[in-house]
Design a protein around this motif. Structure first.
Motif, PDB file in Angstrom:
ATOM      1  N   LYS A   1      29.583  57.153  38.226  1.00 15.27           N
ATOM      2  CA  LYS A   1      30.708  56.695  37.401  1.00 15.27           C
ATOM      3  C   LYS A   1      31.851  57.699  37.530  1.00 15.27           C
ATOM      4  CE  LYS A   1      33.390  56.430  33.658  1.00 15.27           C
ATOM      5  NZ  LYS A   1      34.186  57.459  32.945  1.00 15.27           N
TER       6      LYS A   1
ATOM      7  N   GLY B   1      34.528  55.551  24.957  1.00 14.29           N
ATOM      8  CA  GLY B   1      33.376  55.866  25.791  1.00 14.29           C
ATOM      9  C   GLY B   1      32.807  54.656  26.486  1.00 14.29           C
TER      10      GLY B   1
ATOM     11  N   ASP C   1      31.625  54.935  30.339  1.00 14.02           N
ATOM     12  CA  ASP C   1      30.341  55.637  30.481  1.00 14.02           C
ATOM     13  C   ASP C   1      29.185  54.757  30.011  1.00 14.02           C
ATOM     14  OD1 ASP C   1      31.833  57.765  31.317  1.00 14.02           O
ATOM     15  OD2 ASP C   1      31.517  59.002  29.542  1.00 14.02           O
ATOM     16  N   TYR C   2      29.427  54.042  28.914  1.00 14.37           N
ATOM     17  CA  TYR C   2      28.394  53.160  28.364  1.00 14.37           C
ATOM     18  C   TYR C   2      28.059  52.047  29.357  1.00 14.37           C
ATOM     19  CZ  TYR C   2      26.098  50.192  24.822  1.00 14.37           C
ATOM     20  OH  TYR C   2      25.197  49.432  24.107  1.00 14.37           O
ATOM     21  N   SER C   3      29.087  51.489  30.007  1.00 16.49           N
ATOM     22  CA  SER C   3      28.860  50.455  31.023  1.00 16.49           C
ATOM     23  C   SER C   3      27.954  50.988  32.119  1.00 16.49           C
ATOM     24  CB  SER C   3      30.198  50.029  31.648  1.00 16.49           C
ATOM     25  OG  SER C   3      31.076  49.520  30.696  1.00 16.49           O
TER      26      SER C   3
ATOM     27  N   ALA D   1      25.846  53.463  31.970  1.00 17.07           N
ATOM     28  CA  ALA D   1      24.497  53.703  31.456  1.00 17.07           C
ATOM     29  C   ALA D   1      23.706  52.398  31.362  1.00 17.07           C
ATOM     30  CB  ALA D   1      24.575  54.385  30.094  1.00 17.07           C
TER      31      ALA D   1
ATOM     32  N   ILE E   1      27.986  61.057  36.051  1.00 14.55           N
ATOM     33  CA  ILE E   1      29.325  60.816  35.511  1.00 14.55           C
ATOM     34  C   ILE E   1      30.234  61.911  36.045  1.00 14.55           C
ATOM     35  CG2 ILE E   1      30.735  60.783  33.422  1.00 14.55           C
ATOM     36  CD1 ILE E   1      28.436  59.482  31.955  1.00 14.55           C
TER      37      ILE E   1
ATOM     38  N   VAL F   1      30.620  63.328  26.815  1.00 13.49           N
ATOM     39  CA  VAL F   1      29.751  62.142  26.843  1.00 13.49           C
ATOM     40  C   VAL F   1      29.617  61.580  25.425  1.00 13.49           C
ATOM     41  CG1 VAL F   1      27.663  63.548  26.633  1.00 13.49           C
ATOM     42  CG2 VAL F   1      27.491  61.245  27.568  1.00 13.49           C
ATOM     43  N   HIS F   2      29.671  60.251  25.314  1.00 11.44           N
ATOM     44  CA  HIS F   2      29.548  59.591  24.020  1.00 11.44           C
ATOM     45  C   HIS F   2      28.078  59.339  23.713  1.00 11.44           C
ATOM     46  CE1 HIS F   2      30.126  56.654  20.795  1.00 11.44           C
ATOM     47  NE2 HIS F   2      31.378  57.053  20.738  1.00 11.44           N
TER      48      HIS F   2
ATOM     49  N   THR G   1      26.249  56.280  25.042  1.00 13.89           N
ATOM     50  CA  THR G   1      25.916  56.285  26.475  1.00 13.89           C
ATOM     51  C   THR G   1      24.479  56.736  26.704  1.00 13.89           C
ATOM     52  OG1 THR G   1      28.214  56.761  27.026  1.00 13.89           O
ATOM     53  CG2 THR G   1      26.586  57.295  28.709  1.00 13.89           C
TER      54      THR G   1
END
Length: 817
Positions: free
Chosen positions: A5, A205, A208-210, A212, A225, A265-266, A269
């Motif tokens: 990512k 976030g 990043d979530y996508s 993950a 990431i 990072v969230h 994620t």
């Protein structure tokens, strides 16, 4: 399969886009890969600005802004991809901006932008990024295709913060990836799609979530990431200059850091990765060879404390009432009322007496929160069962993430000790049941200082002690040279970094929150255009927000000494050879003592009596251990010690004084030494150490200068000094006839201090001195027949500077331990 990512900063320029292509090619050599991207650079922010301009009906402005954004994306393509490979992607960019123009024209026409339309517009930033990255990869020889995540990430229709249907998303991702062979999909991050085909966005976030979610769906080997920092840092590098990348973290540790403000990072994620035990690497696109941070099931780093984070823009909401002690349901009603008002609670703390409950909320929800609680508890307020509901703004939550807190006693004690030593007040404290973090609330103005204090205290970095020196004379110059010479050794042996943050003299000042070079302080001070304003000095020091500030006063100024209580009250420490603070009138002296007694503040003044000799500390140890001091005698002036030792050899008084001036033993005006006042102040300091409530006027003093020479310039005084040669020659001869020598001696007998010339036996410790030496004799109940004697050099800038340096080190060790 590996998922890569890339964030917006990793796609912002031609240079980094080429680095992205290099990273992708390298990873493809060992694994199949898929790429998830954010919008290029600041595209999302620009799109938000364009939406705002179109809502205001500012046609020219939003069209101009959109044209700039289009130009930016076309230039990225043109400068990164050869012209023969540009055609398809150029057409796609033209089409996307044509669509954007239509969407925004509609917004401008109706002066409304629904959440659905806003998501549609914002998603175009990620779509543009997929097209450009796919073009770059194809030009580099990889087979890549741009993929819209709306067909993969299934969400509800809560636009702007869409909730993901993880089960359906996994099915869609698996089905799509099964159709791929060697093609590298470049997938939009941040974006999802509803069952009706509408585009949604996933909130903060989201990209990043996508990534993950996709990694979890295909059970990827790892998710990388790529961003613009070297990994997850031990603290915010903008606030803590010594922050460093952590090699590894567990999922739980990373979530604690993320919740309380770590931006890399969230926390959402990490959830899908944790469920599938997929490692997450945080890497730097601008430094791809740096190892980065690995987040996985277990951390390989053995350190107890992993990092410290801060969450600003919060307020402390407190409900207080003696009538709520032991009453069931108070906290429940409080949080239910806040939930109805859509106020999110960040942290909760309750006193053990149950008399008050406080919670931390976002600063922008203060009015709603207070109103909600006053409505909920209006009957209790009227009956005075609840006394007060109030909100305190401008607060910050700091959270210390600890890997082994349960098995590591003393973490909390050390934390609050180091804050207390620096005058940082903690408003509220909370610790989770996981025992992986301890969070506390303090004033926003203390944030930077507290972060640096804690970062150093737990050996995440060197412990910084920040020095500010008042005065630039010979002692100050020698001191800073000694500190500079010892700095590296102190860093290696004690973990202490002594930094110079400022210097001032009677006219100019240099002060900043970044260290000065020790070799350049004189030049910087001479060039400074900032004038010293003593009343603002303490405020200026505090505004640096630096930790462990130690003020060194190497002047003889009574005016500066008056500011010691204020300096100490703000949590700073003081070291000084200036005798004025310890010998000022009793009322002012007591103000200083009260300031010291109010907290664990450090104030050291060993060099006020015997330069580097341990006179005051020895006296304090004797007193504290229960000994009773009966009598003190001593030669407290290196200048007068040198002078009388020379007279004993037959040197004329005037010649002895001039030689002492030449050697730097005296004050600039030698009458300050010869008046006896300096020695009087020293015996008064010792008297006050014993608890005697005496003023300077109560010290009997013999002045060596006749009244006729006490006024006028130094040059005039020195030219007439021979007039008193005969007087001292006669006194020396008289003493010799008795087998004695003259010394200028200080005495404290039966609570009465005096200083003056006395005849002492030739074999007395007071007589057996090298020129310039000091000697102090303590006669006590323990040391009655054989008094305790302290003897050694008592004059000169090097010796005094060494004594001040020793005091600095003692305070430094106290502050950081």
């Amino acid at each position: 399969m590996q998922i890569l990512k890339f964030g917006g900063s990793s796609l912002s320029t031609t240079h980094v886009l080429k680095t992205v292509a290099f990273i992708a090619k390298t990873r493809c050599q060992k694994n199949r890969i898929a790429i998830v991207v954010s919008a290029c650079g600041d595209t999302t922010d620009h799109l938000l600005q364009v939406i705002d301009l179109s809502l205001l009906g500012q046609q020219k402005q939003w069209k101009s802004k959109l044209a700039q954004l289009k130009k930016y994306h076309l230039q990225l393509l043109e400068k990164t991809v050869l012209k023969k490979h540009q055609r398809y992607t150029r057409e796609r960019i033209e089409f996307i901006f044509s669509e954007l123009h239509s969407f925004l024209a509609g917004v401008s026409l109706v002066h409304d932008c629904s959440a659905r339309t806003k998501d549609l517009i914002l998603s175009q930033g990620e779509i543009l990024a997929t097209e450009i990255v796919a073009a770059v990869l194809n030009a580099e020889g990889l087979s890549a295709v741009a993929v819209h995540a709306a067909q993969l990430i299934a969400t509800d229709d809560h636009y702007g913060q869409a909730l993901v249907d993880c089960e359906l998303t996994e099915q869609k991702v698996k089905k799509y990836f099964a159709t791929l062979s060697k093609t590298v999909p470049v997938i939009t991050g941040f974006v999802g799609g509803t069952a009706n085909g509408d585009i949604t966005t996933l909130g903060r976030g989201g990209s990043d979530y996508s990534a993950a979610l996709i990694a979890a769906s295909v059970k990827a080997k790892a998710l990388e990431i790529w961003t613009d920092v070297d990994g997850v840092l031990s603290a915010d590098p903008r606030l803590v200059l010594d922050a460093f990348p952590l090699i590894s973290l567990s999922y739980e540790e990373a979530m604690e850091l993320a919740y309380f403000g770590a931006k890399v990072v969230h926390s959402k994620t990490l959830t899908p990765l944790m469920q599938k035990k997929i490692p997450l690497w945080i890497k730097n696109t601008f430094a791809p060879d740096v190892i980065g941070t690995c987040i996985s099931e277990k951390s390989t780093d053995e350190g107890i404390v992993k990092g410290i984070t801060s969450m600003s823009d919060v307020a402390v909401l407190t409900l207080t009432g003696s009538g709520i002690i032991g009453v069931h349901g108070v906290a429940g009603r409080m949080f239910t009322a806040l939930a109805r008002a859509e106020v999110n609670v960040v942290m909760i703390s309750q006193s053990s007496s149950e008399q008050s409950v406080c919670c931390v909320i976002s600063s922008d929800k203060q009015k709603e929160a207070v109103h909600a609680l006053k409505e909920e508890f209006k009957l209790e307020l009227k009956a005075r069962v609840v006394q007060n509901i109030h909100c305190e703004a401008d607060m910050v939550v700091l959270s210390l993430v600890v890997s082994k807190m349960k098995g590591s006693p003393g973490v909390a004690g050390k934390l609050f000790s180091v804050l207390g030593k620096n005058g940082v007040n903690v408003v509220a404290v909370a610790q989770g049941s996981s025992e992986m973090s301890i969070s506390f609330v303090l004033s926003e103005e203390d944030k930077v200082r507290a972060l640096n204090l804690i970062h150093g205290a737990f050996h995440l970095s060197l412990n910084h002690v920040n020095l500010f020196m008042i005065g630039k004379g010979r002692v100050g110059t020698a001191l800073l040279r000694q500190v500079e010479e010892a700095r590296v050794r102190l860093q290696d042996e004690m973990g202490i970094d002594l930094r110079l943050i400022g210097v001032c003299d009677s006219q100019k000042i240099i002060l900043g929150n970044k260290p000065l070079e020790f070799k350049k302080w004189k030049t910087k001070l001479a060039q400074s255009k900032e004038t010293l304003k003593l009343p603002q000095l303490v405020t200026s020091l505090k505004s640096t927000a630096l930790e462990n500030i130690l003020v060194i006063d190497v002047t003889a100024s009574e005016e500066i000494a008056k500011y010691y209580p204020e300096i100490i009250a703000t949590g700073m420490s003081v070291v000084t050879p200036n005798k004025k603070a310890q010998t000022q009138n009793l009322n002012t002296f007591h103000i200083l003592q009260k300031a010291l007694n109010r907290g664990r503040k450090q104030y050291r003044y060993e060099t006020t009596v015997g330069a580097a000799l341990p006179v005051i500390s020895t006296l304090q140890d004797l007193k504290d251990s229960g000994d009773e001091i009966l009598e003190i005698q001593g030669i407290f002036s290196g200048t007068l010690s040198y002078l009388f030792s020379t007279l004993d050899k037959g040197v004329l008084f005037s010649d002895a004084v001039k030689e002492a001036v030449k050697r730097g033993y005296t004050e600039p005006d030698p009458r300050d030494d010869l008046s006896g006042e300096d020695v009087a102040r020293k015996i008064l300091i010792l008297a006050r150490e014993l608890g005697l409530q005496l003023n300077l006027k109560q010290v009997k003093v013999e002045n060596l200068i006749p009244p006729s020479l006490r006024k006028g310039s130094v040059a005039h005084f020195l030219s007439r000094l021979s007039e008193i040669n005969a007087v001292f020659a006669k006194r020396c001869a008289s003493a010799k006839q008795k087998g004695k020598v003259l010394q200028y001696c200080a005495q404290l007998k039966q609570g009465k201090p005096s200083v003056g010339v006395v005849e002492v036996n030739a074999d007395s410790p007071l007589a057996l001195l090298k020129p310039g030496d000091n000697v102090v004799i303590f006669k006590s109940k323990r040391y009655f027949d054989n008094p305790l004697i302290i003897k050694g050099p008592g004059a000169g800038p090097e010796v005094t500077a060494g004594g001040v340096f020793a005091d600095i080190l003692k305070i430094s060790q106290y502050l950081v331990r």
